[in-house]
Write a protein that holds these residues in place. Structure first.
Motif, PDB file in Angstrom:
ATOM      1  N   MET A  39       0.831  -1.206   0.000  1.00 44.56           N
ATOM      2  CA  MET A  39       0.000   0.000   0.000  1.00 44.56           C
ATOM      3  C   MET A  39       0.867   1.258   0.000  1.00 44.56           C
ATOM      4  SD  MET A  39      -3.070  -1.337   2.499  1.00 44.56           S
ATOM      5  CE  MET A  39      -3.469   0.279   3.068  1.00 44.56           C
ATOM      6  N   LYS A  40       1.975   1.233   0.745  1.00 44.93           N
ATOM      7  CA  LYS A  40       2.893   2.375   0.755  1.00 44.93           C
ATOM      8  C   LYS A  40       3.544   2.545  -0.613  1.00 44.93           C
ATOM      9  CE  LYS A  40       2.378   4.257   4.610  1.00 44.93           C
ATOM     10  NZ  LYS A  40       3.038   4.934   5.663  1.00 44.93           N
ATOM     11  N   LEU A  41       3.906   1.441  -1.256  1.00 45.03           N
ATOM     12  CA  LEU A  41       4.508   1.506  -2.590  1.00 45.03           C
ATOM     13  C   LEU A  41       3.528   2.127  -3.581  1.00 45.03           C
ATOM     14  CD1 LEU A  41       6.825   0.817  -4.535  1.00 45.03           C
ATOM     15  CD2 LEU A  41       5.806  -1.448  -4.789  1.00 45.03           C
ATOM     16  N   ARG A  42       2.268   1.722  -3.515  1.00 44.43           N
ATOM     17  CA  ARG A  42       1.253   2.290  -4.407  1.00 44.43           C
ATOM     18  C   ARG A  42       1.059   3.779  -4.126  1.00 44.43           C
ATOM     19  NH1 ARG A  42      -4.087  -0.829  -4.702  1.00 44.43           N
ATOM     20  NH2 ARG A  42      -4.304   0.568  -6.474  1.00 44.43           N
ATOM     21  N   ALA A  43       1.067   4.150  -2.844  1.00 48.69           N
ATOM     22  CA  ALA A  43       0.930   5.566  -2.487  1.00 48.69           C
ATOM     23  C   ALA A  43       2.113   6.372  -3.017  1.00 48.69           C
ATOM     24  CB  ALA A  43       0.809   5.725  -0.973  1.00 48.69           C
ATOM     25  N   ALA A  44       3.317   5.807  -2.918  1.00 46.06           N
ATOM     26  CA  ALA A  44       4.510   6.499  -3.412  1.00 46.06           C
ATOM     27  C   ALA A  44       4.438   6.683  -4.918  1.00 46.06           C
ATOM     28  CB  ALA A  44       5.767   5.720  -3.031  1.00 46.06           C
ATOM     29  N   ARG A  45       3.962   5.670  -5.632  1.00 49.05           N
ATOM     30  CA  ARG A  45       3.828   5.795  -7.088  1.00 49.05           C
ATOM     31  C   ARG A  45       2.781   6.843  -7.449  1.00 49.05           C
ATOM     32  NH1 ARG A  45       4.330  -0.492  -8.985  1.00 49.05           N
ATOM     33  NH2 ARG A  45       6.590  -0.584  -8.766  1.00 49.05           N
ATOM     34  N   ARG A  46       1.677   6.852  -6.717  1.00 50.97           N
ATOM     35  CA  ARG A  46       0.625   7.850  -6.964  1.00 50.97           C
ATOM     36  C   ARG A  46       1.161   9.251  -6.680  1.00 50.97           C
ATOM     37  NH1 ARG A  46      -3.030   5.401  -4.258  1.00 50.97           N
ATOM     38  NH2 ARG A  46      -2.626   6.440  -2.309  1.00 50.97           N
ATOM     39  N   ASP A  47       1.883   9.411  -5.559  1.00 46.87           N
ATOM     40  CA  ASP A  47       2.476  10.710  -5.236  1.00 46.87           C
ATOM     41  C   ASP A  47       3.466  11.136  -6.310  1.00 46.87           C
ATOM     42  OD1 ASP A  47       1.047  10.694  -2.871  1.00 46.87           O
ATOM     43  OD2 ASP A  47       2.779  10.214  -1.601  1.00 46.87           O
ATOM     44  N   GLY A  48       4.267  10.186  -6.782  1.00 47.80           N
ATOM     45  CA  GLY A  48       5.245  10.495  -7.820  1.00 47.80           C
ATOM     46  C   GLY A  48       4.581  10.929  -9.109  1.00 47.80           C
ATOM     47  N   ALA A  49       3.486  10.265  -9.473  1.00 45.26           N
ATOM     48  CA  ALA A  49       2.762  10.637 -10.695  1.00 45.26           C
ATOM     49  C   ALA A  49       2.167  12.027 -10.555  1.00 45.26           C
ATOM     50  CB  ALA A  49       1.668   9.616 -10.990  1.00 45.26           C
ATOM     51  N   LEU A  50       1.612  12.336  -9.391  1.00 46.72           N
ATOM     52  CA  LEU A  50       1.040  13.665  -9.175  1.00 46.72           C
ATOM     53  C   LEU A  50       2.120  14.738  -9.175  1.00 46.72           C
ATOM     54  CD1 LEU A  50      -1.631  12.867  -6.438  1.00 46.72           C
ATOM     55  CD2 LEU A  50      -2.043  13.486  -8.825  1.00 46.72           C
ATOM     56  N   ALA A  51       3.270  14.430  -8.566  1.00 44.97           N
ATOM     57  CA  ALA A  51       4.362  15.404  -8.517  1.00 44.97           C
ATOM     58  C   ALA A  51       4.927  15.659  -9.909  1.00 44.97           C
ATOM     59  CB  ALA A  51       5.464  14.906  -7.594  1.00 44.97           C
ATOM     60  N   SER A  52       5.045  14.606 -10.715  1.00 40.65           N
ATOM     61  CA  SER A  52       5.604  14.791 -12.054  1.00 40.65           C
ATOM     62  C   SER A  52       4.617  15.459 -12.994  1.00 40.65           C
ATOM     63  CB  SER A  52       6.072  13.459 -12.629  1.00 40.65           C
ATOM     64  OG  SER A  52       4.964  12.614 -12.866  1.00 40.65           O
ATOM     65  N   ALA A  53       3.319  15.352 -12.697  1.00 42.98           N
ATOM     66  CA  ALA A  53       2.315  15.996 -13.542  1.00 42.98           C
ATOM     67  C   ALA A  53       2.301  17.499 -13.333  1.00 42.98           C
ATOM     68  CB  ALA A  53       0.934  15.408 -13.258  1.00 42.98           C
ATOM     69  N   GLY A  54       2.688  17.932 -12.142  1.00 47.62           N
ATOM     70  CA  GLY A  54       2.707  19.372 -11.862  1.00 47.62           C
ATOM     71  C   GLY A  54       1.315  19.903 -11.621  1.00 47.62           C
ATOM     72  N   PRO A  55       1.196  21.180 -11.291  1.00 46.31           N
ATOM     73  CA  PRO A  55      -0.112  21.774 -11.028  1.00 46.31           C
ATOM     74  C   PRO A  55      -0.986  21.744 -12.275  1.00 46.31           C
ATOM     75  CG  PRO A  55       1.682  23.356 -10.614  1.00 46.31           C
ATOM     76  CD  PRO A  55       2.285  22.118 -11.163  1.00 46.31           C
ATOM     77  N   GLY A  56      -2.183  21.227 -12.097  1.00 46.24           N
ATOM     78  CA  GLY A  56      -3.133  21.182 -13.200  1.00 46.24           C
ATOM     79  C   GLY A  56      -2.836  20.106 -14.227  1.00 46.24           C
ATOM     80  N   GLY A  57      -1.756  19.330 -14.007  1.00 51.08           N
ATOM     81  CA  GLY A  57      -1.384  18.290 -14.955  1.00 51.08           C
ATOM     82  C   GLY A  57      -2.202  17.039 -14.775  1.00 51.08           C
ATOM     83  N   ARG A  58      -2.033  16.117 -15.659  1.00 49.71           N
ATOM     84  CA  ARG A  58      -2.756  14.847 -15.584  1.00 49.71           C
ATOM     85  C   ARG A  58      -1.788  13.780 -15.139  1.00 49.71           C
ATOM     86  NH1 ARG A  58      -5.743  14.266 -21.158  1.00 49.71           N
ATOM     87  NH2 ARG A  58      -5.780  12.157 -20.383  1.00 49.71           N
ATOM     88  N   PRO A  59      -1.985  13.195 -13.952  1.00 46.73           N
ATOM     89  CA  PRO A  59      -1.088  12.163 -13.470  1.00 46.73           C
ATOM     90  C   PRO A  59      -1.018  11.013 -14.465  1.00 46.73           C
ATOM     91  CG  PRO A  59      -2.773  12.672 -11.836  1.00 46.73           C
ATOM     92  CD  PRO A  59      -3.095  13.452 -13.067  1.00 46.73           C
ATOM     93  N   GLY A  60       0.181  10.476 -14.591  1.00 45.12           N
ATOM     94  CA  GLY A  60       0.362   9.318 -15.439  1.00 45.12           C
ATOM     95  C   GLY A  60       0.802   9.664 -16.842  1.00 45.12           C
TER      96      GLY A  60
END
Length: 195
Positions: free
Chosen positions: A171-192
């Motif tokens: 669950m922590k690994l999935r949360a880290a991946r989700r956080d990473g996708a959101l961080a790389s998308a930037g503000p207003g970006g689309r995760p993934g």
């Protein structure tokens, strides 16, 4: 779609139905939890040699667990294969000790603490129970303090705790991946979609 719903939904109890409203407008949603890593911690995680070690040991330990579980259940159902089941539990326990030590080194590299860093506090607490049960098995098996069947039941209890602990880390690994996708998308970006 959310804008359409908000424009026709005039419920004054927005908070009760999952929306926060501010002067008739939907307030921006705040994250339900803090991200697992700050940008600095993420950089330290990526730079740590223990990240790769953990990435190799965790699935290896899971494969050994599955084989060992099969051997333990075979012994409990047939009474055959005690030596193989015992050897597999010892191997699983040695892998557990290895992953615990290297995990502590990883945690220190990333968070500056060997154990019980805030993001992994409860996983570490439960890991102590897993470690205690595996160690109990080694003690009772080495000293022949209880019957082989009871030894195997202790191993099953240790394995049940291990499954719960493994689920915590997944669950922590999935949360880290989700956080990473959101961080790389930037503000207003689309995760993934951001690389």
């Amino acid at each position: 779609m959310q804008k359409l719903i908000d424009s026709i939904d005039c419920s004054p109890w927005g908070i009760a139905c999952g929306r926060a409203t501010l002067h008739g407008k939907t307030a921006p949603r705040r994250p339900l939890r803090q991200p697992l890593y700050t940008p600095e911690e993420r950089a330290r995680r990526d730079a740590s040699r223990w990240t790769l070690v953990q990435g190799v040991l965790a699935p290896l330990q899971f494969v050994v667990f599955l084989v060992s579980l099969g051997l333990v259940l075979t012994y409990l159902s047939t009474g055959e294969g005690l030596a193989a089941a015992t050897a597999s539990i010892v191997v699983k326990t040695l892998l557990l000790y290895t992953i615990m030590v290297t995990g502590s080194l990883w945690e220190h590299d990333v968070y500056g603490k060997y154990l019980f860093a805030r993001p992994f506090f409860w996983e570490d607490v439960f890991s102590m129970l897993v470690l205690a049960l595996h160690t109990l098995y080694l003690i009772v098996a080495a000293a022949a303090l209880v019957s082989p069947r009871t030894q195997m039941l202790i191993a099953l209890a240790a394995y049940a705790a291990y499954v719960v602990n493994a689920a915590q880390f997944v669950m922590k690994l999935r949360a880290a991946r989700r956080d990473g996708a959101l961080a790389s998308a930037g503000p207003g970006g689309r995760p993934g979609f951001a690389q």
